[in-house]
Design an enzyme around this catalytic site. Sequence first.
Site, PDB file in Angstrom:
ATOM      1  N   TYR A 124       0.847  -1.190   0.000  1.00  3.53           N
ATOM      2  CA  TYR A 124       0.000   0.000   0.000  1.00  3.53           C
ATOM      3  C   TYR A 124       0.886   1.245   0.000  1.00  3.53           C
ATOM      4  O   TYR A 124       1.744   1.396   0.874  1.00  3.53           O
ATOM      5  CB  TYR A 124      -0.926   0.018   1.221  1.00  3.53           C
ATOM      6  CG  TYR A 124      -1.850   1.201   1.141  1.00  3.53           C
ATOM      7  CD1 TYR A 124      -2.950   1.162   0.292  1.00  3.53           C
ATOM      8  CD2 TYR A 124      -1.592   2.380   1.838  1.00  3.53           C
ATOM      9  CE1 TYR A 124      -3.775   2.268   0.156  1.00  3.53           C
ATOM     10  CE2 TYR A 124      -2.410   3.479   1.703  1.00  3.53           C
ATOM     11  CZ  TYR A 124      -3.498   3.419   0.861  1.00  3.53           C
ATOM     12  OH  TYR A 124      -4.309   4.511   0.712  1.00  3.53           O
ATOM     13  N   GLN A 186     -10.765   0.868   1.200  1.00  3.98           N
ATOM     14  CA  GLN A 186     -11.205  -0.010   0.104  1.00  3.98           C
ATOM     15  C   GLN A 186     -10.046  -0.800  -0.503  1.00  3.98           C
ATOM     16  O   GLN A 186     -10.221  -1.947  -0.937  1.00  3.98           O
ATOM     17  CB  GLN A 186     -12.009   0.768  -0.949  1.00  3.98           C
ATOM     18  CG  GLN A 186     -11.288   1.927  -1.629  1.00  3.98           C
ATOM     19  CD  GLN A 186     -11.414   3.252  -0.875  1.00  3.98           C
ATOM     20  OE1 GLN A 186     -11.617   3.279   0.337  1.00  3.98           O
ATOM     21  NE2 GLN A 186     -11.275   4.360  -1.589  1.00  3.98           N
ATOM     22  N   ASN A 209      -2.780   6.447   6.602  1.00  2.61           N
ATOM     23  CA  ASN A 209      -3.423   7.230   7.661  1.00  2.61           C
ATOM     24  C   ASN A 209      -4.151   6.294   8.627  1.00  2.61           C
ATOM     25  O   ASN A 209      -4.056   5.077   8.529  1.00  2.61           O
ATOM     26  CB  ASN A 209      -4.382   8.256   7.043  1.00  2.61           C
ATOM     27  CG  ASN A 209      -5.458   7.580   6.194  1.00  2.61           C
ATOM     28  OD1 ASN A 209      -5.741   6.395   6.358  1.00  2.61           O
ATOM     29  ND2 ASN A 209      -6.045   8.327   5.286  1.00  2.61           N
ATOM     30  N   SER A 233       5.214   8.649  13.304  1.00  5.09           N
ATOM     31  CA  SER A 233       6.668   8.522  13.194  1.00  5.09           C
ATOM     32  C   SER A 233       7.364   9.272  14.335  1.00  5.09           C
ATOM     33  O   SER A 233       6.796  10.206  14.904  1.00  5.09           O
ATOM     34  CB  SER A 233       7.113   9.082  11.852  1.00  5.09           C
ATOM     35  OG  SER A 233       8.441   8.725  11.588  1.00  5.09           O
ATOM     36  N   GLN A 255      11.968  15.311  11.362  1.00  6.78           N
ATOM     37  CA  GLN A 255      10.939  14.439  11.903  1.00  6.78           C
ATOM     38  C   GLN A 255       9.642  15.213  12.133  1.00  6.78           C
ATOM     39  O   GLN A 255       8.555  14.736  11.829  1.00  6.78           O
ATOM     40  CB  GLN A 255      11.412  13.825  13.222  1.00  6.78           C
ATOM     41  CG  GLN A 255      10.491  12.767  13.763  1.00  6.78           C
ATOM     42  CD  GLN A 255      10.304  11.649  12.764  1.00  6.78           C
ATOM     43  OE1 GLN A 255      11.243  11.162  12.166  1.00  6.78           O
ATOM     44  NE2 GLN A 255       9.059  11.261  12.541  1.00  6.78           N
ATOM     45  N   HIS A 258       6.827  15.708   9.451  1.00  5.66           N
ATOM     46  CA  HIS A 258       6.003  14.583   8.979  1.00  5.66           C
ATOM     47  C   HIS A 258       4.529  14.800   9.285  1.00  5.66           C
ATOM     48  O   HIS A 258       3.664  14.580   8.432  1.00  5.66           O
ATOM     49  CB  HIS A 258       6.468  13.275   9.624  1.00  5.66           C
ATOM     50  CG  HIS A 258       7.470  12.538   8.808  1.00  5.66           C
ATOM     51  ND1 HIS A 258       7.226  12.126   7.535  1.00  5.66           N
ATOM     52  CD2 HIS A 258       8.740  12.149   9.086  1.00  5.66           C
ATOM     53  CE1 HIS A 258       8.299  11.511   7.046  1.00  5.66           C
ATOM     54  NE2 HIS A 258       9.236  11.518   7.974  1.00  5.66           N
ATOM     55  N   GLU A 322      11.527   4.762  17.248  1.00  5.05           N
ATOM     56  CA  GLU A 322      11.582   4.252  15.873  1.00  5.05           C
ATOM     57  C   GLU A 322      12.949   4.596  15.268  1.00  5.05           C
ATOM     58  O   GLU A 322      13.675   3.732  14.819  1.00  5.05           O
ATOM     59  CB  GLU A 322      10.459   4.905  15.061  1.00  5.05           C
ATOM     60  CG  GLU A 322      10.415   4.459  13.609  1.00  5.05           C
ATOM     61  CD  GLU A 322       9.490   5.338  12.771  1.00  5.05           C
ATOM     62  OE1 GLU A 322       9.103   6.426  13.240  1.00  5.05           O
ATOM     63  OE2 GLU A 322       9.191   4.951  11.625  1.00  5.05           O
ATOM     64  N   HIS A 323      13.283   5.895  15.267  1.00  4.29           N
ATOM     65  CA  HIS A 323      14.596   6.350  14.800  1.00  4.29           C
ATOM     66  C   HIS A 323      15.389   6.838  15.999  1.00  4.29           C
ATOM     67  O   HIS A 323      14.853   7.551  16.838  1.00  4.29           O
ATOM     68  CB  HIS A 323      14.458   7.518  13.818  1.00  4.29           C
ATOM     69  CG  HIS A 323      13.607   7.219  12.631  1.00  4.29           C
ATOM     70  ND1 HIS A 323      12.282   7.593  12.560  1.00  4.29           N
ATOM     71  CD2 HIS A 323      13.891   6.599  11.465  1.00  4.29           C
ATOM     72  CE1 HIS A 323      11.788   7.203  11.389  1.00  4.29           C
ATOM     73  NE2 HIS A 323      12.729   6.604  10.702  1.00  4.29           N
ATOM     74  N   ASP A 356      16.080   7.356   5.444  1.00  2.00           N
ATOM     75  CA  ASP A 356      14.735   7.502   4.884  1.00  2.00           C
ATOM     76  C   ASP A 356      14.735   7.267   3.377  1.00  2.00           C
ATOM     77  O   ASP A 356      13.746   6.829   2.808  1.00  2.00           O
ATOM     78  CB  ASP A 356      14.202   8.915   5.149  1.00  2.00           C
ATOM     79  CG  ASP A 356      13.851   9.136   6.614  1.00  2.00           C
ATOM     80  OD1 ASP A 356      13.665   8.142   7.324  1.00  2.00           O
ATOM     81  OD2 ASP A 356      13.757  10.311   7.035  1.00  2.00           O
ATOM     82  N   GLU A 410       2.954 -37.407  28.295  1.00  2.00           N
ATOM     83  CA  GLU A 410       1.945 -36.395  27.969  1.00  2.00           C
ATOM     84  C   GLU A 410       0.586 -37.037  27.680  1.00  2.00           C
ATOM     85  O   GLU A 410      -0.354 -36.346  27.287  1.00  2.00           O
ATOM     86  CB  GLU A 410       2.405 -35.529  26.782  1.00  2.00           C
ATOM     87  CG  GLU A 410       3.501 -34.541  27.159  1.00  2.00           C
ATOM     88  CD  GLU A 410       3.716 -33.431  26.126  1.00  2.00           C
ATOM     89  OE1 GLU A 410       3.112 -33.489  25.039  1.00  2.00           O
ATOM     90  OE2 GLU A 410       4.486 -32.498  26.433  1.00  2.00           O
TER      91      GLU A 410
END
Lengths: 428, 428
Positions: A124, A186, A209, A233, A255, A258, A322-323, A356, A410
Amino acid sequence: MKIIQYPKPDQWTDILQRPIQTIADIERTVTEIFNDIKRQGDTAITKYTAMFDGVELNNYKVSKKEIDDACENVSESLKTAIYMAKTNIEAFHEAQKTSKVEIETSPGVRCWQEKRPIEKIGLYIPGGTAPLFSTVLMLAIPAKIAGCKNIVICSPPNKEGKIAKEILFAAQLCGVTKILKVGGIQAIAGMTFGTKIIPQVYKIFGPGNQFVTVAKQLAIKYDVAIDMPAGPSELLVYADESAKPSYVASDLLSQAEHGVDSQVILISTSKLLIENVKTEISSQIKDLPRKSIAEQAIQNSKLILVESDDIALKMINEFAPEHFIICAKNEELYINGITNAGSVFIGNYTPESAGDYASGTNHTLPTNGFSKMYSGISLDSFTKSITFQKITKVGLINLGETIEIMANAEGLQAHKNAVSIRLKDLKK
Amino acid sequence: MKIIQYPKPDQWTDILQRPIQTIADIERTVTEIFNDIKRQGDTAITKYTAMFDGVELNNYKVSKKEIDDACENVSESLKTAIYMAKTNIEAFHEAQKTSKVEIETSPGVRCWQEKRPIEKIGLYIPGGTAPLFSTVLMLAIPAKIAGCKNIVICSPPNKEGKIAKEILFAAQLCGVTKILKVGGIQAIAGMTFGTKIIPQVYKIFGPGNQFVTVAKQLAIKYDVAIDMPAGPSELLVYADESAKPSYVASDLLSQAEHGVDSQVILISTSKLLIENVKTEISSQIKDLPRKSIAEQAIQNSKLILVESDDIALKMINEFAPEHFIICAKNEELYINGITNAGSVFIGNYTPESAGDYASGTNHTLPTNGFSKMYSGISLDSFTKSITFQKITKVGLINLGETIEIMANAEGLQAHKNAVSIRLKDLKK
């Protein structure tokens, strides 16, 4: 910009708290759209594309001509840049290939592990104002190296019913030609159930999003895997007096631009450094085109002064960024001590934007503290490992009794029988 | 036992369909218990243990004395068997260690990838009639090799408030001594939120009934990772005339005794083999202690006759079995051609139970077709990879323009600035 000085450990949780996202409202919408697309397939896809993207499409598959046109219209300088990025990303992900792991655990008991590609995957790629062609590179390149057979890209059309030429160029350069003009919920629903036009996939990758995020979570319920859970992020910088304040400020701002919910944190043992970075941010932010976004993110940012490297490291691992940028004299302490981070950038000449775009590492990384338990995207994200074993007669004679005793303990007699019936023949 | 002869491709989906599980009712209960435990911690844990396990516990941490007693009371023969299994499991998972992946993607641009252990993990071990100590080995051994620091085991107490001695023995043998007598939904919720007694963990591993399965799904919503989605266990055997029908029957039955919902499939190009296996199953099933369970599972089993190896392989990859046994002359075709399977067992002397217990491979594997996109448990399940990069001045001079052009084309000026501000100094 809040400067927080020497916070006590019992304040850390509050200070490092990320904003909580409420998604309950969205969930209902996402579920409805999923149900619609499950029932009505492409008819529903077209309907929601008209509704959300504001364009009526007769055919939402990108044609060969559209791809050719896009490739012609991307500037030579951007093409050259993309080639260089691709070369580096390829090199780093090629290096991640692993060979078969094979050992004889006991005489006659040969076990091995091999990785095989996930056959059908969906990527995506968000639309919106800026064409995120870099994400095409970050997902399609390792997918191709892994050997994924069927790769589809879904990306929302603009009001003219088109996908940005940079995205189409990057896709064809990576060898992906099945590109569909479908976005948002969708797109995720389409790849989950499959329609006549959208292929059903086993795993969905890519950012988006909050609608896309919730849709990917719902896809899991329908037995599709996703790359990782998502969140805004974030960047955490550890810097001491050896760092250049203007560089640190530029990284924090990269950063911050973003999104208004981007998380930006600076930790330092130097009060002077913190103050200088603060001044630099105020100066550099003025000329940014995305100033209003960056300003909001910076407003929530935190500049934290701590007593020692040890405390800094503990706090960084607790946040699990994250970074993570390290600009410090004793960088080795941080390199060796970091346990929770997505990607780490070391030294004054390693801005986050290198990773990046073009250094070769992947930019799809765990946010929201998920680096405590998830990896960023790597070659392995596109494969799964399968174990194999072959036991000889001698091997089973050696190992058989062990299996029988354990199965018996067992209470699983048929498990034991599967060995006993063979041992009986072998011991004749 | 249905024999299905030469099914047409459009019938495959129906034939290979797994039973659908309805979990909607359970979800409400699980959510309620989660909320209770989030609010009331150990008080709620004790309450639900009394309710579901029928035992009031003042202290639900297993004591050192309980562990010592357990170790004393496990028979020597079982101990010896467990030692041998542990040695093999250790050997195979040790062999999965990977070294740092490191390359210079461009001159002066050094990128590397390292794996670091997940610090806090929880292992769920079901209780019930049979003590599943083998699962302790399968989870705790790789966790220890990976270097996970905090490992907790949760397992439900029996009516006497005890955990089976075999489980305690296996746990201490693997070096896990934090063992809690708590099971079901309350155990998963406890490890998700943490209580005074139960530590909060980053990732939860282990099998369980449908309550545990739904609880693990809910844990994800609270940002805890899980090993993999779960479903009933399954075995698919491909066998031709070179296979011994009695062995094949014993393997199918070892799967069938797991539960009434176990999936058991035999595919063959030989009608004779299928008929002989059918006869053998009827004969072997008679004496099984878990006969009534096995009978129900076998009733839903499928014996499928196909035209060729190619068709068989396609069908197997479509089903994506958890366990896959190959007993065929041209086994190489299946070994090389299998893309979707959890663990593969090859030849007449490699029963599934070898891998379930002692050969060294892991027995926690993807069911329900999940081998299309998920791996079974391996050493990597207990680590996450982190990428690192360090760029020299020369490196940034070489790569800088590429980053600037790409950031600019994505409309991210601050990303570009982070490079430009450095290049300006470097090009002085």
